[in-house]
Design an enzyme around this catalytic site. Structure first.
Site: not given
Ligand code: NAD
Ligand code: ZN
Length: 252
Positions: A107-109, A125, A133, A195-196, A221
């Site tokens: 889900q990370n970007i 995501h 565009c 980590g989600t 987590n």
């Molecule tokens: P979230 O931010 O909702 O939750 C993060 C989860 O990670 C929590 O459950 C927390 O307990 C756990 N966590 C924190 N530190 C940790 C570690 N060191 N090791 C293991 N687990 C750990 O994240 P989500 O559920 O992925 O969803 C949120 C949305 O936020 C996603 O859609 C994503 O696109 C976006 N997002 C992305 C980034 C990125 O790309 N790095 C950063 C922030 C948010």
């Molecule tokens: Zn254009």
């Protein structure tokens, strides 16, 4: 060593196909704030504009007020700028061998899985650095947003540009979802959720399906999530150290 480390390390050692479902927690040890949880960027989920982050980063707000959404896209970009893969990203990539395929549905970007060397990454995501565009087929990959104006416009057609990410209220990219589903059909030997907060059906469902089919499921987590009661192994630990230990155990 904790016996769960030995058991999961053994599962990894013999696995030919591994799935990691990852969220913002995997990048927390690269000093990129999560949205929720202890390392959250938005206290109580609220932005400094007094609007919840889910509302600001939504398709609806982008149409009504692109300047506001772009303000937070710049903040997000600053939070990932210059950040590098951590031990968790590197451990997942290190598991790839000629005998073992490793798939990452993230889900990370922030692109850190690819930068760590992971070959099969499903960006559920999207990718913050890919700018597209809204009207024509123009796109560009930017290392930073430094060159962009507050609401950047397309150099080809002057329509508004946006990052190729899934805003709240939007569907997931069909091609990515299709490719991920194809691999799910082939099955996995072990499935990890790392980590989600596991709030969305498309990250819960693969875990449930695996658990129902008798495929071992592992969660890493520090905080409990909606899938915690379903998994076979749960490490209430940080992702980096845990995955390094597991990969070391699998290699022995
Ligand atoms: P979230 O931010 O909702 O939750 C993060 C989860 O990670 C929590 O459950 C927390 O307990 C756990 N966590 C924190 N530190 C940790 C570690 N060191 N090791 C293991 N687990 C750990 O994240 P989500 O559920 O992925 O969803 C949120 C949305 O936020 C996603 O859609 C994503 O696109 C976006 N997002 C992305 C980034 C990125 O790309 N790095 C950063 C922030 C948010
Ligand atoms: Zn254009």
């Amino acid at each position: 060593m904790n016996s769960d480390f030995v058991k999961v390390g053994g599962l990894l050692k013999n696995a030919k196909r591994v799935l990691f479902i990852t969220g913002a927690g995997v990048s927390a040890e690269s000093q990129i704030p999560t949205f929720r949880g202890a390392t959250a960027a938005f206290a109580d989920g609220m932005t400094e504009d007094g609007v919840p982050f889910e509302e600001v980063l939504s398709a609806e707000t982008f149409i009504k007020n692109p300047k506001l959404v772009w303000k937070y896209l710049f903040i997000l970009e600053l939070s990932i700028r210059g950040k590098v893969p951590n031990a968790a990203h590197l451990a997942m990539a290190a598991l790839q061998t000629s005998q073992r395929s490793v798939y990452v549905a993230t889900q990370n970007i922030d692109e850190l899985h690819q930068r760590a060397g992971s070959q099969y990454v499903f960006e559920l995501h999207g990718n913050l650095r890919r700018i597209i565009c809204m009207e024509c087929n123009y796109w560009v990959h930017l290392e930073t947003f430094e060159s962009l104006t507050k609401v950047p416009c397309c150099p080809k057609c002057e329509a508004i540009l946006r990052p190729d990410i899934v805003l709240y209220g939007e569907n997931l990219p069909l091609n990515v979802l299709g490719a991920f589903k194809n691999e799910q059909k082939k099955g996995f030997d072990v499935v990890f959720s790392v980590g989600t907060t596991s709030l969305f059906s498309y990250v819960i469902e693969p875990v449930m399906t695996a658990a129902q089919s008798g495929i071992p499921v592992v969660e890493i987590n520090p905080e409990p999530t909606p899938i915690s009661d379903v998994v076979d192994f749960r490490f209430a630990e940080l992702a980096g150290e845990t995955l390094c230990s597991l990969v070391r155990t699998a290699a022995n």
